[in-house]
Design a protein around this motif. Structure first.
Motif, PDB file in Angstrom:
ATOM      1  N   ARG A   1     -24.074   4.286 -41.985  1.00 50.93           N
ATOM      2  CA  ARG A   1     -24.154   4.204 -43.444  1.00 50.93           C
ATOM      3  C   ARG A   1     -24.363   5.588 -44.045  1.00 50.93           C
ATOM      4  NH1 ARG A   1     -28.316   0.489 -46.894  1.00 50.93           N
ATOM      5  NH2 ARG A   1     -27.959   1.558 -48.836  1.00 50.93           N
ATOM      6  N   HIS A   2     -23.763   5.810 -45.191  1.00 48.83           N
ATOM      7  CA  HIS A   2     -23.995   7.011 -45.992  1.00 48.83           C
ATOM      8  C   HIS A   2     -24.456   6.568 -47.382  1.00 48.83           C
ATOM      9  CE1 HIS A   2     -22.182  10.137 -43.522  1.00 48.83           C
ATOM     10  NE2 HIS A   2     -21.052   9.469 -43.441  1.00 48.83           N
ATOM     11  N   GLU A   3     -25.372   7.311 -47.959  1.00 44.42           N
ATOM     12  CA  GLU A   3     -25.725   7.181 -49.374  1.00 44.42           C
ATOM     13  C   GLU A   3     -25.692   8.576 -49.944  1.00 44.42           C
ATOM     14  OE1 GLU A   3     -29.205   5.182 -50.803  1.00 44.42           O
ATOM     15  OE2 GLU A   3     -28.961   3.616 -49.292  1.00 44.42           O
ATOM     16  N   ILE A   4     -25.067   8.717 -51.099  1.00 41.56           N
ATOM     17  CA  ILE A   4     -24.933  10.050 -51.690  1.00 41.56           C
ATOM     18  C   ILE A   4     -25.221   9.957 -53.186  1.00 41.56           C
ATOM     19  CG2 ILE A   4     -22.553  10.371 -52.455  1.00 41.56           C
ATOM     20  CD1 ILE A   4     -22.255  12.595 -50.526  1.00 41.56           C
ATOM     21  N   ASP A   5     -26.048  10.869 -53.672  1.00 39.99           N
ATOM     22  CA  ASP A   5     -26.341  10.985 -55.099  1.00 39.99           C
ATOM     23  C   ASP A   5     -25.864  12.357 -55.545  1.00 39.99           C
ATOM     24  OD1 ASP A   5     -27.652   8.491 -55.495  1.00 39.99           O
ATOM     25  OD2 ASP A   5     -29.478   9.316 -54.618  1.00 39.99           O
ATOM     26  N   TYR A   6     -24.887  12.359 -56.441  1.00 43.90           N
ATOM     27  CA  TYR A   6     -24.349  13.619 -56.965  1.00 43.90           C
ATOM     28  C   TYR A   6     -25.208  14.026 -58.149  1.00 43.90           C
ATOM     29  CZ  TYR A   6     -20.397  12.272 -54.111  1.00 43.90           C
ATOM     30  OH  TYR A   6     -19.610  11.913 -53.055  1.00 43.90           O
TER      31      TYR A   6
ATOM     32  N   ARG B   1     -28.042  14.928 -53.112  1.00 37.38           N
ATOM     33  CA  ARG B   1     -29.054  14.377 -52.210  1.00 37.38           C
ATOM     34  C   ARG B   1     -28.360  13.224 -51.497  1.00 37.38           C
ATOM     35  NH1 ARG B   1     -33.077  15.327 -56.510  1.00 37.38           N
ATOM     36  NH2 ARG B   1     -34.309  17.078 -55.744  1.00 37.38           N
ATOM     37  N   ALA B   2     -28.560  13.141 -50.188  1.00 36.27           N
ATOM     38  CA  ALA B   2     -27.852  12.122 -49.424  1.00 36.27           C
ATOM     39  C   ALA B   2     -28.660  11.693 -48.211  1.00 36.27           C
ATOM     40  CB  ALA B   2     -26.493  12.666 -48.979  1.00 36.27           C
ATOM     41  N   SER B   3     -28.250  10.580 -47.623  1.00 35.23           N
ATOM     42  CA  SER B   3     -28.844  10.136 -46.363  1.00 35.23           C
ATOM     43  C   SER B   3     -27.768   9.467 -45.522  1.00 35.23           C
ATOM     44  CB  SER B   3     -30.018   9.185 -46.601  1.00 35.23           C
ATOM     45  OG  SER B   3     -29.574   7.991 -47.194  1.00 35.23           O
ATOM     46  N   THR B   4     -27.987   9.518 -44.222  1.00 32.61           N
ATOM     47  CA  THR B   4     -27.061   8.922 -43.259  1.00 32.61           C
ATOM     48  C   THR B   4     -27.874   8.175 -42.215  1.00 32.61           C
ATOM     49  OG1 THR B   4     -25.496  10.755 -43.518  1.00 32.61           O
ATOM     50  CG2 THR B   4     -25.247   9.400 -41.562  1.00 32.61           C
ATOM     51  N   VAL B   5     -27.510   6.931 -41.968  1.00 35.38           N
ATOM     52  CA  VAL B   5     -28.103   6.168 -40.868  1.00 35.38           C
ATOM     53  C   VAL B   5     -27.186   6.344 -39.669  1.00 35.38           C
ATOM     54  CG1 VAL B   5     -28.771   3.886 -40.024  1.00 35.38           C
ATOM     55  CG2 VAL B   5     -29.174   4.500 -42.428  1.00 35.38           C
ATOM     56  N   ILE B   6     -27.778   6.779 -38.561  1.00 32.67           N
ATOM     57  CA  ILE B   6     -27.016   7.046 -37.343  1.00 32.67           C
ATOM     58  C   ILE B   6     -27.510   6.126 -36.238  1.00 32.67           C
ATOM     59  CG2 ILE B   6     -26.477   8.781 -35.587  1.00 32.67           C
ATOM     60  CD1 ILE B   6     -26.762  10.857 -37.819  1.00 32.67           C
ATOM     61  N   VAL B   7     -26.562   5.582 -35.503  1.00 33.06           N
ATOM     62  CA  VAL B   7     -26.862   4.689 -34.391  1.00 33.06           C
ATOM     63  C   VAL B   7     -26.403   5.340 -33.095  1.00 33.06           C
ATOM     64  CG1 VAL B   7     -26.380   2.411 -33.387  1.00 33.06           C
ATOM     65  CG2 VAL B   7     -26.577   2.668 -35.874  1.00 33.06           C
ATOM     66  N   PRO B   8     -27.331   5.564 -32.153  1.00 37.06           N
ATOM     67  CA  PRO B   8     -26.897   6.044 -30.837  1.00 37.06           C
ATOM     68  C   PRO B   8     -25.946   5.013 -30.236  1.00 37.06           C
ATOM     69  CG  PRO B   8     -29.264   6.254 -31.081  1.00 37.06           C
ATOM     70  CD  PRO B   8     -28.775   5.431 -32.244  1.00 37.06           C
ATOM     71  N   PHE B   9     -24.915   5.490 -29.545  1.00 38.90           N
ATOM     72  CA  PHE B   9     -23.861   4.582 -29.095  1.00 38.90           C
ATOM     73  C   PHE B   9     -23.455   4.910 -27.668  1.00 38.90           C
ATOM     74  CE2 PHE B   9     -19.673   2.569 -29.184  1.00 38.90           C
ATOM     75  CZ  PHE B   9     -19.947   1.416 -29.885  1.00 38.90           C
ATOM     76  N   ASP B  10     -23.306   3.878 -26.872  1.00 37.85           N
ATOM     77  CA  ASP B  10     -22.819   4.010 -25.497  1.00 37.85           C
ATOM     78  C   ASP B  10     -21.317   3.747 -25.538  1.00 37.85           C
ATOM     79  OD1 ASP B  10     -22.007   3.621 -22.850  1.00 37.85           O
ATOM     80  OD2 ASP B  10     -23.891   2.647 -22.292  1.00 37.85           O
ATOM     81  N   PHE B  11     -20.521   4.805 -25.489  1.00 38.67           N
ATOM     82  CA  PHE B  11     -19.075   4.653 -25.613  1.00 38.67           C
ATOM     83  C   PHE B  11     -18.456   3.972 -24.397  1.00 38.67           C
ATOM     84  CE2 PHE B  11     -19.865   7.872 -28.855  1.00 38.67           C
ATOM     85  CZ  PHE B  11     -19.159   7.321 -29.912  1.00 38.67           C
ATOM     86  N   ALA B  12     -19.033   4.150 -23.223  1.00 35.77           N
ATOM     87  CA  ALA B  12     -18.510   3.493 -22.018  1.00 35.77           C
ATOM     88  C   ALA B  12     -18.672   1.984 -22.125  1.00 35.77           C
ATOM     89  CB  ALA B  12     -19.215   4.030 -20.769  1.00 35.77           C
ATOM     90  N   ALA B  13     -19.822   1.538 -22.617  1.00 37.06           N
ATOM     91  CA  ALA B  13     -20.084   0.101 -22.752  1.00 37.06           C
ATOM     92  C   ALA B  13     -19.612  -0.456 -24.093  1.00 37.06           C
ATOM     93  CB  ALA B  13     -21.576  -0.167 -22.587  1.00 37.06           C
TER      94      ALA B  13
END
Length: 145
Positions: free
Chosen positions: A52-57, A97-109
């Motif tokens: 997810r991204h949220e951005i405030d210009y 001002r912005a925020s990003t939710v990042i999810v660690p990901f197992d690309f092999a699985a």
């Protein structure tokens, strides 16, 4: 602690009105995020995806030859995700001002994974003090992106 990325501005970043196009700010955030996460000594080798991204210009950024500063820090660490917060700015002048939710990901699985102990320790160095790094109350649950 905050990570600071000096982001160069490019002629192609401008729109017809002579300021940096709003969509380009997403690329700036990506550049700052990559500079933060993928350093030789501290990186997320196993991979991660943006959930997810949220951005405030806040104001227009007019193209110039000098780079713009992007400050980045961690505002939340959960069992299987973390949130980065950014300010694109010059001194006290904030453009985004912005925020990003990042999810660690197992690309092999091909599935999300939990944050490792090493990753959590790295992220905690950049928290703003609002998160104690212990995860959330759903620590034992599977957390979906």
């Amino acid at each position: 602690m905050r990570h600071i990325y000096r982001c160069p501005l490019r002629w192609a970043d401008m729109d017809a009105y002579g300021h940096v196009n709003n969509v380009v700010f997403l690329r700036y955030l990506e550049e700052a995020r990559i500079d933060f996460l993928f350093r030789p000594d501290k990186d997320f080798q196993q991979g991660s995806v943006v959930a997810r991204h949220e951005i405030d210009y806040k104001r227009q950024l007019v193209h110039r030859h000098a780079p713009v500063d992007i400050e980045l820090w961690v505002t939340e660490i959960r069992a299987a995700s973390f949130t980065l917060t950014y300010e694109v700015k010059d001194g006290d002048q904030v453009y985004v001002r912005a925020s990003t939710v990042i999810v660690p990901f197992d690309f092999a699985a091909q599935r999300p994974r939990r944050i490792t102990t090493e990753e959590r320790a790295f992220l905690q160095e950049y928290t703003d003090g609002a998160d104690d790094g212990s995860g959330d109350s759903r620590e034992g649950e599977a957390v979906a992106a």
